[in-house]
Design a protein around this motif. Structure first.
Motif, PDB file in Angstrom:
ATOM      1  N   PHE A  38      10.184  51.802 102.083  1.00 20.96           N
ATOM      2  CA  PHE A  38       9.751  52.255 103.403  1.00 20.96           C
ATOM      3  C   PHE A  38       8.273  51.927 103.538  1.00 20.96           C
ATOM      4  O   PHE A  38       7.620  51.532 102.569  1.00 20.96           O
ATOM      5  CB  PHE A  38      10.023  53.746 103.614  1.00 20.96           C
ATOM      6  N   ASP A  39       7.744  52.101 104.737  1.00 20.90           N
ATOM      7  CA  ASP A  39       6.353  51.734 105.019  1.00 20.90           C
ATOM      8  C   ASP A  39       5.434  52.928 104.747  1.00 20.90           C
ATOM      9  O   ASP A  39       5.504  53.933 105.462  1.00 20.90           O
ATOM     10  CB  ASP A  39       6.220  51.280 106.476  1.00 20.90           C
ATOM     11  N   PRO A  40       4.567  52.866 103.739  1.00 15.66           N
ATOM     12  CA  PRO A  40       3.670  53.994 103.442  1.00 15.66           C
ATOM     13  C   PRO A  40       2.770  54.359 104.616  1.00 15.66           C
ATOM     14  O   PRO A  40       2.406  55.534 104.776  1.00 15.66           O
ATOM     15  CB  PRO A  40       2.852  53.491 102.250  1.00 15.66           C
ATOM     16  N   TRP A  43       4.828  56.405 106.910  1.00 12.71           N
ATOM     17  CA  TRP A  43       5.019  57.702 106.254  1.00 12.71           C
ATOM     18  C   TRP A  43       3.796  58.599 106.455  1.00 12.71           C
ATOM     19  O   TRP A  43       3.924  59.792 106.737  1.00 12.71           O
ATOM     20  CB  TRP A  43       5.287  57.479 104.773  1.00 12.71           C
ATOM     21  N   GLU A  80      12.284  55.296 106.491  1.00 12.13           N
ATOM     22  CA  GLU A  80      11.524  56.414 105.911  1.00 12.13           C
ATOM     23  C   GLU A  80      12.464  57.594 105.618  1.00 12.13           C
ATOM     24  O   GLU A  80      13.207  58.027 106.503  1.00 12.13           O
ATOM     25  CB  GLU A  80      10.412  56.853 106.858  1.00 12.13           C
ATOM     26  N   VAL A  82      12.815  60.703 105.791  1.00 13.80           N
ATOM     27  CA  VAL A  82      12.336  61.960 106.378  1.00 13.80           C
ATOM     28  C   VAL A  82      13.274  63.119 106.057  1.00 13.80           C
ATOM     29  O   VAL A  82      12.837  64.214 105.705  1.00 13.80           O
ATOM     30  CB  VAL A  82      12.165  61.805 107.899  1.00 13.80           C
ATOM     31  N   GLY A 111       2.740  64.300 103.143  1.00 14.07           N
ATOM     32  CA  GLY A 111       3.234  62.997 102.716  1.00 14.07           C
ATOM     33  C   GLY A 111       2.861  62.614 101.306  1.00 14.07           C
ATOM     34  O   GLY A 111       3.034  61.459 100.904  1.00 14.07           O
ATOM     35  N   THR A 153      16.930  59.347  97.634  1.00 15.30           N
ATOM     36  CA  THR A 153      15.500  59.417  97.287  1.00 15.30           C
ATOM     37  C   THR A 153      15.277  59.841  95.837  1.00 15.30           C
ATOM     38  O   THR A 153      14.132  60.073  95.430  1.00 15.30           O
ATOM     39  CB  THR A 153      14.680  60.350  98.222  1.00 15.30           C
ATOM     40  N   ARG A 194      19.046  51.833 101.953  1.00 11.61           N
ATOM     41  CA  ARG A 194      18.298  52.997 101.476  1.00 11.61           C
ATOM     42  C   ARG A 194      18.219  52.987  99.949  1.00 11.61           C
ATOM     43  O   ARG A 194      18.819  52.170  99.272  1.00 11.61           O
ATOM     44  CB  ARG A 194      18.973  54.284 101.974  1.00 11.61           C
TER      45      ARG A 194
END
Length: 369
Positions: A38-40, A43, A80, A82, A111, A153, A194
């Protein structure tokens, strides 16, 4: 009953939509193919706007705000984590953790920490998990042994909320540090892009979440909240799939005319719209029920069942009406279909939801003519 979003919820929706607007298909493919998946920067933006802490303080935000955010995440197929890396396990800590444990939520909301809910075990289906991971007490300490899979995750979670069978019966919840002794991760990518992992625990130290008592009810409520959020995400994906399909029918030409000239194709698009509205109403029903304090597994199963059926219908029709382009990696429809398929099978497929409803038939009386 008022189904309109409040001004604050509209602002939350628009803000989330703006933050995720950069996710076209090429950008998303690049992001999910690289670590961490994912894109930090996105995030960090989600953290700065308070999205990663939604629901931790119920008086400030709750299921409806989570529904609004997850719908936008589904619309962009944003990678992301979430829900599975923050809001889902975070709600368990917020509701059942002691004061010291709840301090962890500040880092999650900022985060800086990623969570994971390690509950599902190999060979189980849906949320009806017979937990075989065992917790043993040694003095003031607890050691956990067993296997959890899939753990979304789990590949990079800093802290895991782990369910384990207690010595005296029941299922407890434990906080396990991601770098604890005896914890082994086997990371993988899911087919929708994912990240997850198999988590093996071998006398791994864990701290009881709150009291070391049976948390079966808390786990059930957590799964209901996660299921509702997944429904909202699916609605966003369905909305985008329908929008892309109708736009394609208006512009793609065949025999010198646009495809929307053909009545059969417009009828199929109209059926997609019906499926979308059925899904949207059930998603709102699930979220509003939770907001009213009614965490009913039957309501969750009804919503998940309709979401699964609508998602499958819309995904299949979107691909069919796009033709070959719908299957390409460079076009978003295939990614939307993959995500909808993954959501259907997370916490139980449509068939699993039917069995939940069948098992609860005795809650209702029979109508007699």
């Amino acid at each position: 009953m008022d189904f309109q979003l409040s001004d604050e919820q509209v602002l939350l929706r628009d803000t989330t939509r703006s933050m995720l607007s950069g996710y076209d298909t090429e950008t998303r493919n690049t992001v999910v193919d690289a670590d961490p998946g994912f894109d930090p920067q996105v995030w960090k933006q989600l953290a700065d706007t308070g999205i990663l802490g939604l629901g931790f303080e119920p008086e400030e935000s709750g299921p409806l705000e989570i529904m609004v955010v997850l719908t936008e995440i589904g619309r962009r197929v944003a990678p992301e984590p979430v829900l599975h890396g923050a809001l889902g396990p975070g709600a368990l800590i917020a509701e059942h953790g002691d004061a010291e444990q709840r301090k962890l939520l500040d880092a999650v909301a900022e985060g800086e920490q990623i969570l994971a809910f390690a509950h599902t075990e190999p060979g189980t289906r849906g949320g009806n998990v017979k937990v075989t991971t065992a917790a043993a007490q040694q003095g003031d300490s607890w050691l956990l042994s067993g296997r959890k899979n899939p753990v979304l995750t789990g590949d990079r979670a800093d802290t895991l909320v782990v369910s384990a069978a207690l010595p005296d019966g029941g299922t407890g919840l434990f906080l396990v540090d991601g770098g604890a002794d005896g914890l082994t991760r086997s990371p993988y990518r899911t087919f929708d892009g994912r990240r997850g992992a198999q988590i093996d625990l071998d006398n791994t130290p864990g701290a009881p979440l709150g009291a070391a008592a049976d948390a079966t009810g808390a786990i059930e409520h957590a799964l209901i909240r996660i299921s509702s959020a997944l429904c909202a995400e699916a609605v966003g994906a369905m909305e985008e799939a329908l929008r892309l399909t109708t736009d394609y029918l208006k512009t793609r030409k065949q025999f010198g005319v646009t495809l929307n000239t053909f009545q059969t194709l417009t009828q199929r698009a109209a059926d997609m719209y019906v499926s979308l509205e059925l899904a949207r109403s059930m998603s709102m029903y699930a979220a509003m029920s939770i907001a009213d304090g009614n965490l009913d597994p039957v309501i969750a199963a009804r919503a998940k069942l309709q979401i699964g059926r609508s998602g499958r219908h819309i995904a299949q029709e979107a691909i069919q009406l796009h033709g070959g382009i719908g299957m390409t990696w460079e076009y978003p429809v295939g990614h939307l279909a993959a995500r909808l398929t993954a959501i259907e099978h997370t916490l139980g497929s449509s068939q699993d939801q039917v069995h939940v409803l069948m098992d609860n038939l005795d809650r209702y009386g029979l109508a007699k003519l």
